[in-house]
Design a protein around this motif. Sequence first.
Motif, short mmCIF file in Angstrom:
data_model
loop_
_atom_site.label_atom_id
_atom_site.label_comp_id
_atom_site.label_asym_id
_atom_site.label_seq_id
_atom_site.Cartn_x
_atom_site.Cartn_y
_atom_site.Cartn_z
N ARG A 1 0.84 -1.21 0.00
CA ARG A 1 0.00 0.00 0.00
C ARG A 1 0.87 1.25 0.00
O ARG A 1 0.58 2.22 -0.71
CB ARG A 1 -0.92 -0.03 1.21
CG ARG A 1 -1.90 1.10 1.23
CD ARG A 1 -2.93 0.90 2.30
NE ARG A 1 -3.80 2.06 2.37
CZ ARG A 1 -4.78 2.21 3.21
NH1 ARG A 1 -5.04 1.24 4.08
NH2 ARG A 1 -5.50 3.29 3.23
N LEU A 2 1.94 1.26 0.80
CA LEU A 2 2.85 2.39 0.82
C LEU A 2 3.42 2.61 -0.58
O LEU A 2 3.49 3.74 -1.06
CB LEU A 2 3.97 2.14 1.83
CG LEU A 2 4.97 3.26 1.97
CD1 LEU A 2 5.34 3.44 3.44
CD2 LEU A 2 6.22 2.98 1.18
N PHE A 3 3.81 1.53 -1.26
CA PHE A 3 4.36 1.66 -2.61
C PHE A 3 3.31 2.24 -3.56
O PHE A 3 3.59 3.17 -4.32
CB PHE A 3 4.84 0.30 -3.14
CG PHE A 3 5.38 0.40 -4.54
CD1 PHE A 3 6.69 0.77 -4.74
CD2 PHE A 3 4.57 0.16 -5.64
CE1 PHE A 3 7.21 0.90 -6.03
CE2 PHE A 3 5.07 0.28 -6.92
CZ PHE A 3 6.39 0.65 -7.12
N ASP A 4 2.11 1.70 -3.51
CA ASP A 4 1.06 2.12 -4.42
C ASP A 4 0.67 3.59 -4.20
O ASP A 4 0.38 4.31 -5.16
CB ASP A 4 -0.19 1.25 -4.27
CG ASP A 4 0.02 -0.16 -4.79
OD1 ASP A 4 0.98 -0.40 -5.56
OD2 ASP A 4 -0.77 -1.05 -4.41
N GLU A 5 0.67 4.03 -2.94
CA GLU A 5 0.28 5.41 -2.63
C GLU A 5 1.43 6.40 -2.75
O GLU A 5 1.20 7.61 -2.78
CB GLU A 5 -0.35 5.47 -1.23
CG GLU A 5 -1.67 4.72 -1.17
CD GLU A 5 -2.29 4.72 0.20
OE1 GLU A 5 -1.74 5.36 1.13
OE2 GLU A 5 -3.33 4.06 0.36
#
Length: 164
Positions: free
Chosen positions: A155-159
């Motif tokens: 999620r951190l990567f995607d956001e």
Amino acid sequence: MLAATAAGSGNHPSGPEVPARPIGVSQVVGLHGVAGAAFGDTEAELTRRGVLHSDADTCGTTLVGHGTASPIFVDGRLVLLWLDDPMSTPEGITVGTPVREVLARYPSAVRLHAPQRTYRFDGLLARDGDRGYLFLHDGTAVREIIAGYADWARRLFDEGHSPC
């Protein structure tokens, strides 16, 4: 949730300033966490035990004895550690490790591609159950390492957030 905790643009400059190998003695971060701070521990408990430290020179709290590990909390629980030199995985991967070496040590790592026309890094997500390492890289070498719950790392990567 994560955005508020790990606010930032996710933009990082690329360039030759990343060392080829870590400077100094490496501290190992496993998929359980680091000495004194396990993933899933509450922020309140870590504070009570004196493990969290706020410093004006940092962008948030740090872990006592692990100044190059930025903790990321969601709903008051430690879910990720954003690592910098001289932190390493048990397999010896650090900032500056060649991408080919990461793939040799973590052959099942999933390649993640940063959105085009951004200054974000591509990633490799190496999962082991619900935990994992996210290796952000410039195509040649690891630039950043995030360890913790794999779904939160993804999620951190995607956001596209940074620890500050």
